[in-house]
Design a protein around this motif. Structure first.
Motif, mmCIF file in Angstrom:
data_model
loop_
_atom_site.group_PDB
_atom_site.id
_atom_site.type_symbol
_atom_site.label_atom_id
_atom_site.label_comp_id
_atom_site.label_asym_id
_atom_site.label_seq_id
_atom_site.Cartn_x
_atom_site.Cartn_y
_atom_site.Cartn_z
ATOM 1 N N TRP A 188 0.747 -1.167 0.019
ATOM 2 C CA TRP A 188 0.166 -0.111 -0.240
ATOM 3 C C TRP A 188 0.857 1.269 -0.081
ATOM 4 O O TRP A 188 0.531 2.170 -0.665
ATOM 5 N N LEU A 189 1.813 1.264 0.833
ATOM 6 C CA LEU A 189 2.725 2.279 0.843
ATOM 7 C C LEU A 189 3.400 2.749 -0.380
ATOM 8 O O LEU A 189 3.576 3.828 -0.708
ATOM 9 N N ASN A 190 3.859 1.647 -1.136
ATOM 10 C CA ASN A 190 4.586 1.695 -2.329
ATOM 11 C C ASN A 190 3.752 2.098 -3.463
ATOM 12 O O ASN A 190 3.923 3.087 -4.141
ATOM 13 N N ASP A 191 2.681 1.897 -3.612
ATOM 14 C CA ASP A 191 1.485 2.243 -4.252
ATOM 15 C C ASP A 191 1.177 3.832 -4.023
ATOM 16 O O ASP A 191 1.088 4.534 -5.070
ATOM 17 N N MET A 192 0.993 4.142 -2.831
ATOM 18 C CA MET A 192 0.914 5.537 -2.498
ATOM 19 C C MET A 192 2.063 6.503 -3.018
ATOM 20 O O MET A 192 2.017 7.582 -3.715
ATOM 21 N N ALA A 199 3.967 5.691 -5.580
ATOM 22 C CA ALA A 199 4.037 5.808 -6.912
ATOM 23 C C ALA A 199 2.774 6.761 -7.558
ATOM 24 O O ALA A 199 2.890 7.307 -8.672
ATOM 25 N N ARG A 200 1.909 7.058 -6.366
ATOM 26 C CA ARG A 200 0.791 8.184 -6.792
ATOM 27 C C ARG A 200 1.347 9.653 -6.215
ATOM 28 O O ARG A 200 0.354 10.382 -6.517
ATOM 29 N N GLY A 201 2.385 9.862 -5.691
ATOM 30 C CA GLY A 201 3.128 10.900 -5.311
ATOM 31 C C GLY A 201 2.652 11.383 -3.900
ATOM 32 O O GLY A 201 2.921 12.462 -3.285
ATOM 33 N N LEU A 202 2.355 10.113 -2.923
ATOM 34 C CA LEU A 202 2.046 10.290 -1.813
ATOM 35 C C LEU A 202 2.993 9.644 -0.830
ATOM 36 O O LEU A 202 3.213 8.456 -0.990
ATOM 37 N N PHE A 203 3.669 10.335 -0.008
ATOM 38 C CA PHE A 203 4.857 9.815 0.855
ATOM 39 C C PHE A 203 4.415 9.951 2.351
ATOM 40 O O PHE A 203 4.349 10.831 2.831
ATOM 41 N N LEU A 204 4.728 8.715 3.067
ATOM 42 C CA LEU A 204 4.276 8.696 4.409
ATOM 43 C C LEU A 204 5.354 9.752 5.253
ATOM 44 O O LEU A 204 6.297 9.729 5.133
ATOM 45 N N SER A 205 4.579 10.444 6.102
ATOM 46 C CA SER A 205 5.306 11.325 6.891
ATOM 47 C C SER A 205 5.041 10.886 8.455
ATOM 48 O O SER A 205 5.708 11.041 9.454
ATOM 49 N N SER A 206 3.786 10.622 8.782
ATOM 50 C CA SER A 206 3.707 10.072 10.263
ATOM 51 C C SER A 206 2.490 9.058 10.235
ATOM 52 O O SER A 206 1.671 9.030 9.370
ATOM 53 N N THR A 207 2.083 8.348 11.422
ATOM 54 C CA THR A 207 1.170 7.419 11.440
ATOM 55 C C THR A 207 0.509 7.614 12.838
ATOM 56 O O THR A 207 0.866 8.159 13.805
ATOM 57 N N TRP A 216 -5.304 6.308 10.875
ATOM 58 C CA TRP A 216 -5.278 7.431 10.012
ATOM 59 C C TRP A 216 -3.819 7.639 9.631
ATOM 60 O O TRP A 216 -3.061 8.012 10.851
ATOM 61 N N TRP A 217 -3.337 7.711 8.608
ATOM 62 C CA TRP A 217 -1.732 7.906 8.158
ATOM 63 C C TRP A 217 -1.653 9.342 7.558
ATOM 64 O O TRP A 217 -2.463 9.554 6.587
ATOM 65 N N ARG A 218 -0.656 9.918 7.991
ATOM 66 C CA ARG A 218 -0.350 11.297 7.027
ATOM 67 C C ARG A 218 0.683 11.243 6.198
ATOM 68 O O ARG A 218 1.675 10.533 6.466
ATOM 69 N N PHE A 219 0.449 11.802 4.714
ATOM 70 C CA PHE A 219 1.419 11.677 3.576
ATOM 71 C C PHE A 219 1.642 13.274 3.075
ATOM 72 O O PHE A 219 0.762 13.944 3.491
ATOM 73 N N TYR A 220 2.627 13.521 2.656
ATOM 74 C CA TYR A 220 3.128 14.717 1.883
ATOM 75 C C TYR A 220 2.924 14.462 0.472
ATOM 76 O O TYR A 220 3.492 13.212 -0.072
ATOM 77 N N GLU A 221 2.754 15.397 -0.379
ATOM 78 C CA GLU A 221 2.326 15.294 -1.865
ATOM 79 C C GLU A 221 3.897 15.687 -2.565
ATOM 80 O O GLU A 221 4.344 16.671 -2.093
ATOM 81 N N ASP A 222 4.259 14.987 -3.386
ATOM 82 C CA ASP A 222 5.490 15.282 -4.169
ATOM 83 C C ASP A 222 5.278 14.482 -5.508
ATOM 84 O O ASP A 222 4.141 13.933 -5.820
ATOM 85 N N GLU A 223 6.543 14.716 -6.055
ATOM 86 C CA GLU A 223 6.173 14.062 -7.600
ATOM 87 C C GLU A 223 6.208 12.357 -7.404
ATOM 88 O O GLU A 223 7.135 11.816 -6.464
ATOM 89 N N PRO A 224 5.387 11.754 -8.146
ATOM 90 C CA PRO A 224 5.476 10.157 -8.218
ATOM 91 C C PRO A 224 6.724 9.611 -8.203
ATOM 92 O O PRO A 224 7.614 10.136 -9.063
ATOM 93 N N GLU A 225 7.036 8.664 -7.400
ATOM 94 C CA GLU A 225 8.237 7.943 -7.332
ATOM 95 C C GLU A 225 8.167 6.549 -7.248
ATOM 96 O O GLU A 225 7.330 5.752 -6.492
ATOM 97 N N GLU A 226 9.152 5.492 -7.487
ATOM 98 C CA GLU A 226 9.133 4.284 -7.553
ATOM 99 C C GLU A 226 10.075 4.149 -6.077
ATOM 100 O O GLU A 226 11.282 4.526 -6.176
ATOM 101 N N VAL A 227 9.364 3.865 -5.082
ATOM 102 C CA VAL A 227 10.356 3.438 -3.794
ATOM 103 C C VAL A 227 9.837 2.122 -3.074
ATOM 104 O O VAL A 227 8.759 1.734 -3.672
ATOM 105 N N ARG A 228 10.612 1.679 -2.249
ATOM 106 C CA ARG A 228 10.124 0.512 -1.574
ATOM 107 C C ARG A 228 10.344 0.602 -0.017
ATOM 108 O O ARG A 228 11.418 1.040 0.553
ATOM 109 N N TYR A 229 9.258 0.456 0.397
ATOM 110 C CA TYR A 229 9.120 0.760 1.932
ATOM 111 C C TYR A 229 9.142 -0.740 2.462
ATOM 112 O O TYR A 229 8.825 -1.694 1.964
ATOM 113 N N ARG A 230 9.939 -0.509 3.471
ATOM 114 C CA ARG A 230 10.170 -2.003 4.343
ATOM 115 C C ARG A 230 9.681 -1.720 5.945
ATOM 116 O O ARG A 230 10.256 -0.660 6.714
#
Length: 71
Positions: free
Chosen positions: A22-26, A28-36, A40-54
């Protein structure tokens, strides 16, 4: 200033692989986890990017109680 978005986690938060996907998909849509929070989890918006959360479960002791959280 980057926009913040709040999303409700759509998967069981103890299903680590599902949360990672789910975090990887977010991201890819340009939403990056900032806090939990609890659900309800908080994200900041930026350019979409392929990342791998572990995620890694961490056991904590609170007196006689034992709990698990994701790190």
């Amino acid at each position: 200033m980057k926009k913040e978005r709040i999303r409700r986690i759509p998967v069981n938060d103890m299903d680590i692989k599902a949360v990672e996907r789910w975090l990887n998909d977010m991201a890819a849509r340009g939403l990056f986890l900032s806090s939990t929070g609890s659900s309800w989890w908080r994200f900041y918006e930026d350019e979409p990017e392929e990342v791998r959360y572990r995620l890694e479960p961490v056991e904590e002791r609170d007196g006689d109680r034992k709990s698990t959280r994701l790190n």
